[in-house]
Design a protein around this motif. Structure first.
Motif, short mmCIF file in Angstrom:
data_model
loop_
_atom_site.label_atom_id
_atom_site.label_comp_id
_atom_site.label_asym_id
_atom_site.label_seq_id
_atom_site.Cartn_x
_atom_site.Cartn_y
_atom_site.Cartn_z
N GLU A 81 0.83 -1.21 0.00
CA GLU A 81 0.00 0.00 0.00
C GLU A 81 0.86 1.26 0.00
O GLU A 81 0.58 2.23 -0.71
CB GLU A 81 -0.91 -0.01 1.23
CG GLU A 81 -1.90 1.16 1.26
CD GLU A 81 -2.84 1.08 2.44
OE1 GLU A 81 -3.47 2.11 2.74
OE2 GLU A 81 -2.93 0.01 3.06
N LEU A 82 1.95 1.24 0.79
CA LEU A 82 2.86 2.38 0.82
C LEU A 82 3.53 2.57 -0.53
O LEU A 82 3.69 3.70 -1.01
CB LEU A 82 3.92 2.19 1.92
CG LEU A 82 3.49 2.50 3.34
CD1 LEU A 82 4.57 2.10 4.32
CD2 LEU A 82 3.17 3.98 3.50
N ASN A 83 3.94 1.45 -1.15
CA ASN A 83 4.57 1.55 -2.47
C ASN A 83 3.61 2.15 -3.49
O ASN A 83 4.00 2.98 -4.31
CB ASN A 83 5.02 0.17 -2.94
CG ASN A 83 6.22 -0.34 -2.15
OD1 ASN A 83 6.99 0.44 -1.60
ND2 ASN A 83 6.37 -1.65 -2.09
N SER A 84 2.37 1.73 -3.43
CA SER A 84 1.36 2.25 -4.34
C SER A 84 1.17 3.75 -4.14
O SER A 84 1.07 4.52 -5.10
CB SER A 84 0.03 1.51 -4.13
OG SER A 84 -0.98 2.06 -4.95
N THR A 85 1.14 4.17 -2.86
CA THR A 85 1.00 5.60 -2.55
C THR A 85 2.19 6.38 -3.05
O THR A 85 2.06 7.49 -3.58
CB THR A 85 0.83 5.80 -1.04
OG1 THR A 85 -0.28 5.05 -0.57
CG2 THR A 85 0.63 7.26 -0.71
N LEU A 86 3.39 5.80 -2.89
CA LEU A 86 4.61 6.46 -3.36
C LEU A 86 4.55 6.71 -4.86
O LEU A 86 4.86 7.80 -5.34
CB LEU A 86 5.83 5.62 -3.01
CG LEU A 86 7.18 6.14 -3.54
CD1 LEU A 86 7.50 7.49 -2.93
CD2 LEU A 86 8.30 5.14 -3.25
N TRP A 87 4.15 5.67 -5.62
CA TRP A 87 4.07 5.84 -7.08
C TRP A 87 3.07 6.93 -7.45
O TRP A 87 3.33 7.74 -8.35
CB TRP A 87 3.68 4.52 -7.74
CG TRP A 87 4.74 3.48 -7.69
CD1 TRP A 87 4.63 2.21 -7.20
CD2 TRP A 87 6.10 3.61 -8.13
NE1 TRP A 87 5.83 1.55 -7.31
CE2 TRP A 87 6.76 2.39 -7.88
CE3 TRP A 87 6.84 4.65 -8.70
CZ2 TRP A 87 8.09 2.18 -8.19
CZ3 TRP A 87 8.18 4.45 -9.00
CH2 TRP A 87 8.78 3.23 -8.74
N LYS A 88 1.94 6.96 -6.78
CA LYS A 88 0.95 7.99 -7.08
C LYS A 88 1.50 9.38 -6.79
O LYS A 88 1.28 10.32 -7.56
CB LYS A 88 -0.32 7.75 -6.24
CG LYS A 88 -1.12 6.53 -6.68
CD LYS A 88 -2.34 6.32 -5.79
CE LYS A 88 -3.10 5.07 -6.21
NZ LYS A 88 -4.26 4.82 -5.30
N VAL A 140 9.98 5.95 0.82
CA VAL A 140 8.80 5.49 1.56
C VAL A 140 8.84 6.03 2.99
O VAL A 140 7.83 6.47 3.54
CB VAL A 140 8.70 3.95 1.55
CG1 VAL A 140 7.65 3.48 2.55
CG2 VAL A 140 8.35 3.44 0.15
N SER A 141 10.02 6.01 3.60
CA SER A 141 10.15 6.52 4.98
C SER A 141 9.88 8.03 5.03
O SER A 141 9.29 8.53 5.98
CB SER A 141 11.54 6.21 5.54
OG SER A 141 12.54 6.99 4.90
#
Length: 354
Positions: free
Chosen positions: A26-33, A119-120
């Protein structure tokens, strides 16, 4: 169907992501967005995509593909040239980040994975991530370009000047276009026939003041730009502050300007702001008050009691240099105080005023 290198890299990293737990995914997906929605050049977004996916042509990657004789960094030869080494850990790169004065939760030279690092930062900075990432991305891009100039043209990187100037110049163009939406006190734009900065009277100085405030995260900064009657820059003062409103940030900037003038022994200066409600409160015999900034007003009146200070209003266009400094300072950008070491974008704005 024949797969391109782009599709192969994407397919490979997608497979890696599937093996992660749901929270990481979920964090990775948010990062890409966040990356793809940055208000930055498309080329920069693509560069960040390739950096995070580790498909940039570093010595490590080229060596793995048998396209380089060694994976070691060409510049200092002390470490394998990973993407983390190029952008964050190389000796000259560390100097770039130190001069940028961006405040990171942990030192950048300890980063072992760009993706985990970003991400952090996303978790730590929350709503501020997109704003700060625009500048961070520009610095990373400038570092990569300087690295390529060394590899292909043997031009040694200049961490203190060229790299940051490149990044600040490009980022400044974006800020100059978007900052009017960030500073939000009530303003009267006044006479459109006087868009430029006006020089003070002979022998006098003018202090242009501005405050930057973001209501979403309460981050704020002030800026004071001092120029003489020739339009030459005398001094810059700026910094992050903690205030509760845009009006308070504007008042803080004027209070700093008054203190600077007194410290120089000046008694006849013009202190200019583009916040008309505040300037109206500072006029002689004014009965206008605002309890939220009364402490600032009391200080300003007290400090300027035995002077001939003139508090004047100007439109946003005439105050764009101070605005540029305040907005960059709010984002944590390191702005040199010396006139000889200014960012290209600020130099251009100052020249346009003359």
């Amino acid at each position: 169907m024949k797969l391109t290198g782009y599709h192969l890299a994407f397919q490979s990293t997608q497979e890696k992501d599937r093996g992660q737990d749901s929270s990481s995914s979920e964090l990775n997906s948010t990062l890409w967005k966040k990356i793809w929605n940055l208000k930055s050049p498309l080329g920069l977004k693509h560069f960040l995509w390739r950096v995070i996916r580790n498909v940039v042509s570093t010595k490590e990657n080229m060596f793995a593909r048998k396209c380089a004789k060694s994976p070691i960094c060409d510049l200092y030869g002390s470490e394998i040239e990973t993407i983390e080494h190029v952008l964050l850990r190389c000796e000259w790169t560390k100097e770039v980040w130190a001069n940028s004065r961006i405040e990171f939760p942990t030192p950048v030279n300890r980063v072992v994975s760009v993706k985990k690092w970003l991400v952090s930062l996303l978790v730590k900075w929350g709503g501020q991530f997109s704003e700060k990432m625009g500048l961070i991305g520009q610095i990373c891009w400038a570092i990569w370009k300087q690295r390529n100039e060394w590899v292909f043209l043997q031009q040694k990187p200049n961490a203190k000047v060229m790299t940051l100037k490149r990044a600040l110049g490009l980022h400044g163009e974006f800020l100059a276009a978007t900052c009017p939406q960030i500073n939000v006190p009530a303003r009267n734009h006044g006479d459109s026939n006087v868009p430029k900065w006006q020089r003070p009277l002979n022998g006098s100085w003018k202090f242009n003041c501005d405050g930057a405030f973001n209501p979403s995260d309460k981050s704020a900064a002030f800026a004071v730009l001092v120029r003489d009657d020739n339009g030459s820059m005398v001094e810059i003062n700026h910094g992050r502050i903690r205030v509760s409103s845009a009006l308070a940030a504007e008042a803080w900037a004027i209070r700093i300007a008054v203190s600077m003038a007194l410290a120089w022994g000046k008694r006849d200066v013009v202190i200019e702001s583009d916040c008309q409600p505040l300037v109206n409160m500072l006029q002689p015999k004014s009965v206008l008050k605002n309890w939220t900034i009364q402490a600032f007003l009391d200080d300003i009146f007290s400090f300027s009691a035995n002077t001939n200070f003139v508090f004047s209003w100007c439109n946003r266009q005439a105050n764009r240099c101070a605005n540029w400094i305040a907005c960059n300072s709010r984002l944590g950008v390191g702005i040199p105080l010396a006139p000889c070491n200014l960012a290209d974008e600020l130099c251009s704005l100052i020249r346009l005023d003359l």
